[in-house]
Design a protein around this motif. Structure first.
Motif, PDB file in Angstrom:
ATOM      1  N   LEU A  48       0.827  -1.200   0.000  1.00 35.56           N
ATOM      2  CA  LEU A  48       0.000   0.000   0.000  1.00 35.56           C
ATOM      3  C   LEU A  48       0.864   1.254   0.000  1.00 35.56           C
ATOM      4  O   LEU A  48       1.855   1.329   0.721  1.00 35.56           O
ATOM      5  CB  LEU A  48      -0.888   0.018   1.247  1.00 35.56           C
ATOM      6  CG  LEU A  48      -1.825  -1.175   1.435  1.00 35.56           C
ATOM      7  CD1 LEU A  48      -2.540  -1.065   2.774  1.00 35.56           C
ATOM      8  CD2 LEU A  48      -2.811  -1.267   0.290  1.00 35.56           C
ATOM      9  N   LYS A  49       0.460   2.224  -0.793  1.00 38.12           N
ATOM     10  CA  LYS A  49       1.163   3.514  -0.785  1.00 38.12           C
ATOM     11  C   LYS A  49       0.785   4.245   0.496  1.00 38.12           C
ATOM     12  O   LYS A  49      -0.388   4.450   0.781  1.00 38.12           O
ATOM     13  CB  LYS A  49       0.772   4.346  -1.997  1.00 38.12           C
ATOM     14  CG  LYS A  49       1.492   5.681  -2.053  1.00 38.12           C
ATOM     15  CD  LYS A  49       1.131   6.436  -3.315  1.00 38.12           C
ATOM     16  CE  LYS A  49       1.890   7.738  -3.417  1.00 38.12           C
ATOM     17  NZ  LYS A  49       1.504   8.463  -4.645  1.00 38.12           N
ATOM     18  N   ILE A  50       1.817   4.633   1.274  1.00 34.74           N
ATOM     19  CA  ILE A  50       1.542   5.366   2.510  1.00 34.74           C
ATOM     20  C   ILE A  50       1.625   6.870   2.297  1.00 34.74           C
ATOM     21  O   ILE A  50       0.799   7.609   2.808  1.00 34.74           O
ATOM     22  CB  ILE A  50       2.454   4.922   3.675  1.00 34.74           C
ATOM     23  CG1 ILE A  50       1.993   5.585   4.966  1.00 34.74           C
ATOM     24  CG2 ILE A  50       3.921   5.162   3.371  1.00 34.74           C
ATOM     25  CD1 ILE A  50       2.601   5.027   6.221  1.00 34.74           C
ATOM     26  N   ALA A  51       2.633   7.313   1.548  1.00 39.64           N
ATOM     27  CA  ALA A  51       2.810   8.766   1.449  1.00 39.64           C
ATOM     28  C   ALA A  51       3.747   9.135   0.314  1.00 39.64           C
ATOM     29  O   ALA A  51       4.497   8.303  -0.201  1.00 39.64           O
ATOM     30  CB  ALA A  51       3.357   9.319   2.760  1.00 39.64           C
ATOM     31  N   GLU A  52       3.682  10.419  -0.003  1.00 40.00           N
ATOM     32  CA  GLU A  52       4.608  11.061  -0.935  1.00 40.00           C
ATOM     33  C   GLU A  52       5.131  12.284  -0.195  1.00 40.00           C
ATOM     34  O   GLU A  52       4.355  13.184   0.138  1.00 40.00           O
ATOM     35  CB  GLU A  52       3.836  11.486  -2.182  1.00 40.00           C
ATOM     36  CG  GLU A  52       4.574  11.276  -3.451  1.00 40.00           C
ATOM     37  CD  GLU A  52       3.726  11.564  -4.667  1.00 40.00           C
ATOM     38  OE1 GLU A  52       3.953  12.631  -5.271  1.00 40.00           O
ATOM     39  OE2 GLU A  52       2.879  10.730  -5.016  1.00 40.00           O
ATOM     40  N   GLY A  53       6.427  12.289   0.108  1.00 38.39           N
ATOM     41  CA  GLY A  53       6.953  13.369   0.935  1.00 38.39           C
ATOM     42  C   GLY A  53       6.242  13.370   2.283  1.00 38.39           C
ATOM     43  O   GLY A  53       6.107  12.334   2.920  1.00 38.39           O
ATOM     44  N   PHE A  95       8.298  10.883  10.063  1.00 38.80           N
ATOM     45  CA  PHE A  95       6.917  11.117   9.652  1.00 38.80           C
ATOM     46  C   PHE A  95       6.196   9.798   9.342  1.00 38.80           C
ATOM     47  O   PHE A  95       5.063   9.577   9.792  1.00 38.80           O
ATOM     48  CB  PHE A  95       6.896  12.045   8.426  1.00 38.80           C
ATOM     49  CG  PHE A  95       5.552  12.216   7.791  1.00 38.80           C
ATOM     50  CD1 PHE A  95       4.581  12.999   8.387  1.00 38.80           C
ATOM     51  CD2 PHE A  95       5.258  11.596   6.577  1.00 38.80           C
ATOM     52  CE1 PHE A  95       3.332  13.161   7.802  1.00 38.80           C
ATOM     53  CE2 PHE A  95       4.018  11.755   5.984  1.00 38.80           C
ATOM     54  CZ  PHE A  95       3.048  12.543   6.599  1.00 38.80           C
ATOM     55  N   ILE A  96       6.850   8.914   8.596  1.00 40.18           N
ATOM     56  CA  ILE A  96       6.231   7.631   8.235  1.00 40.18           C
ATOM     57  C   ILE A  96       5.976   6.789   9.475  1.00 40.18           C
ATOM     58  O   ILE A  96       4.886   6.224   9.648  1.00 40.18           O
ATOM     59  CB  ILE A  96       7.121   6.841   7.256  1.00 40.18           C
ATOM     60  CG1 ILE A  96       7.230   7.570   5.936  1.00 40.18           C
ATOM     61  CG2 ILE A  96       6.580   5.436   7.016  1.00 40.18           C
ATOM     62  CD1 ILE A  96       8.334   7.039   5.052  1.00 40.18           C
ATOM     63  N   ILE A  97       6.970   6.695  10.337  1.00 43.42           N
ATOM     64  CA  ILE A  97       6.831   5.882  11.547  1.00 43.42           C
ATOM     65  C   ILE A  97       5.679   6.399  12.400  1.00 43.42           C
ATOM     66  O   ILE A  97       4.856   5.621  12.885  1.00 43.42           O
ATOM     67  CB  ILE A  97       8.152   5.854  12.350  1.00 43.42           C
ATOM     68  CG1 ILE A  97       9.295   5.268  11.508  1.00 43.42           C
ATOM     69  CG2 ILE A  97       7.970   5.101  13.664  1.00 43.42           C
ATOM     70  CD1 ILE A  97       9.089   3.865  10.991  1.00 43.42           C
ATOM     71  N   ALA A  98       5.593   7.702  12.556  1.00 42.19           N
ATOM     72  CA  ALA A  98       4.478   8.288  13.317  1.00 42.19           C
ATOM     73  C   ALA A  98       3.142   7.969  12.643  1.00 42.19           C
ATOM     74  O   ALA A  98       2.147   7.670  13.314  1.00 42.19           O
ATOM     75  CB  ALA A  98       4.660   9.795  13.455  1.00 42.19           C
ATOM     76  N   SER A  99       3.119   7.987  11.322  1.00 42.09           N
ATOM     77  CA  SER A  99       1.886   7.718  10.573  1.00 42.09           C
ATOM     78  C   SER A  99       1.457   6.261  10.679  1.00 42.09           C
ATOM     79  O   SER A  99       0.268   5.955  10.594  1.00 42.09           O
ATOM     80  CB  SER A  99       2.071   8.091   9.100  1.00 42.09           C
ATOM     81  OG  SER A  99       2.381   9.462   8.976  1.00 42.09           O
ATOM     82  N   THR A 132      17.509   4.571   5.315  1.00 41.08           N
ATOM     83  CA  THR A 132      17.530   3.169   5.734  1.00 41.08           C
ATOM     84  C   THR A 132      18.015   3.025   7.177  1.00 41.08           C
ATOM     85  O   THR A 132      17.414   2.295   7.974  1.00 41.08           O
ATOM     86  CB  THR A 132      18.424   2.347   4.777  1.00 41.08           C
ATOM     87  OG1 THR A 132      17.900   2.479   3.455  1.00 41.08           O
ATOM     88  CG2 THR A 132      18.466   0.891   5.177  1.00 41.08           C
ATOM     89  N   LYS A 133      19.085   3.712   7.511  1.00 37.29           N
ATOM     90  CA  LYS A 133      19.618   3.630   8.881  1.00 37.29           C
ATOM     91  C   LYS A 133      18.607   4.143   9.898  1.00 37.29           C
ATOM     92  O   LYS A 133      18.467   3.585  10.992  1.00 37.29           O
ATOM     93  CB  LYS A 133      20.930   4.410   8.985  1.00 37.29           C
ATOM     94  CG  LYS A 133      22.081   3.719   8.285  1.00 37.29           C
ATOM     95  CD  LYS A 133      23.349   4.567   8.301  1.00 37.29           C
ATOM     96  CE  LYS A 133      24.472   3.894   7.549  1.00 37.29           C
ATOM     97  NZ  LYS A 133      25.673   4.753   7.465  1.00 37.29           N
ATOM     98  N   ARG A 134      17.876   5.196   9.532  1.00 36.18           N
ATOM     99  CA  ARG A 134      16.854   5.723  10.447  1.00 36.18           C
ATOM    100  C   ARG A 134      15.733   4.702  10.643  1.00 36.18           C
ATOM    101  O   ARG A 134      15.256   4.500  11.755  1.00 36.18           O
ATOM    102  CB  ARG A 134      16.306   7.044   9.917  1.00 36.18           C
ATOM    103  CG  ARG A 134      15.357   7.738  10.860  1.00 36.18           C
ATOM    104  CD  ARG A 134      16.042   8.099  12.150  1.00 36.18           C
ATOM    105  NE  ARG A 134      15.259   9.061  12.879  1.00 36.18           N
ATOM    106  CZ  ARG A 134      15.736   9.825  13.827  1.00 36.18           C
ATOM    107  NH1 ARG A 134      17.002   9.733  14.183  1.00 36.18           N
ATOM    108  NH2 ARG A 134      14.969  10.676  14.440  1.00 36.18           N
ATOM    109  N   CYS A 135      15.322   4.043   9.566  1.00 30.52           N
ATOM    110  CA  CYS A 135      14.310   2.979   9.687  1.00 30.52           C
ATOM    111  C   CYS A 135      14.795   1.901  10.646  1.00 30.52           C
ATOM    112  O   CYS A 135      14.042   1.418  11.497  1.00 30.52           O
ATOM    113  CB  CYS A 135      14.010   2.355   8.323  1.00 30.52           C
ATOM    114  SG  CYS A 135      13.025   3.373   7.225  1.00 30.52           S
TER     115      CYS A 135
END
Length: 184
Positions: A48-53, A95-99, A132-135
């Motif tokens: 699933l697409k989560i976000a763009e920017g 942002f993604i992790i919070a989302s 990647t490292k942040r993930c």
């Protein structure tokens, strides 16, 4: 019904992960998905697409809830980065992790945008490594979405593979063994 399904499939890239697993991605599909039609295709998983920017895809929450309700496996979430620096890419991960609100799905990073076209292979690789490292600091798997051309010319895949990233290499057109079995 078949014509609607055929039209729907035209908007999707069907990935053959193994000879028996079909994964559909919804990264370029900007409409509501008819999940009843999806069930007729014998899909094993979806991406699933989560976000763009910093903009969440308007269908992400609905698609996430529906896949969970229908017991469809989620193979990951696709993210189109708008980052032009390592710091921006780190902020995008936050942002993604919070989302995701605690949900653990592999994240598929795509950095092939007009924003990065003039940065060069070293800088693009640095941005992807920072992402990647942040993930990984959040204990999320980070994989790379790229075109076949991108895999060979836009970044250094070996450095990302060293961090455990897998590569989802797209090749549009007919699917054959050469296109779906690129290994690094």
């Amino acid at each position: 019904m078949k014509s609607k399904l055929l039209c729907f499939i035209c908007y999707l890239l069907i990935l053959q992960i193994t000879s028996s697993n079909i994964v559909l991605d919804f990264i370029n599909y900007d409409s509501e998905i008819n999940w009843n039609d999806i069930s007729t295709v014998n899909v094993d998983s979806v991406i699933l697409k989560i976000a763009e920017g910093f903009t969440i895809d308007k269908h992400f929450q609905t698609n996430l809830q529906t896949t969970q309700n229908k017991n469809i496996n989620i193979a990951g979430v696709y993210f189109l980065s708008k980052s032009e620096s390592e710091n921006q890419s780190i902020a995008e991960v936050d942002f993604i992790i919070a989302s995701l609100k605690g949900k653990k799905y592999p994240i598929y990073l795509d950095l092939e945008t007009n924003n990065t076209s003039n940065l060069g292979i070293k800088e693009i690789t640095k941005i992807m490594l920072a992402f990647t490292k942040r993930c990984l600091t959040y204990e999320y798997e980070c994989n790379i979405y790229t075109s076949k051309k991108g895999f060979f010319t836009y970044f250094y895949p070996g450095q990302l593979a060293d961090l455990g990233s897998k590569f989802w290499v797209t090749s549009y057109g007919s699917i054959n063994e050469e296109q779906t079995n690129i290994k690094y």
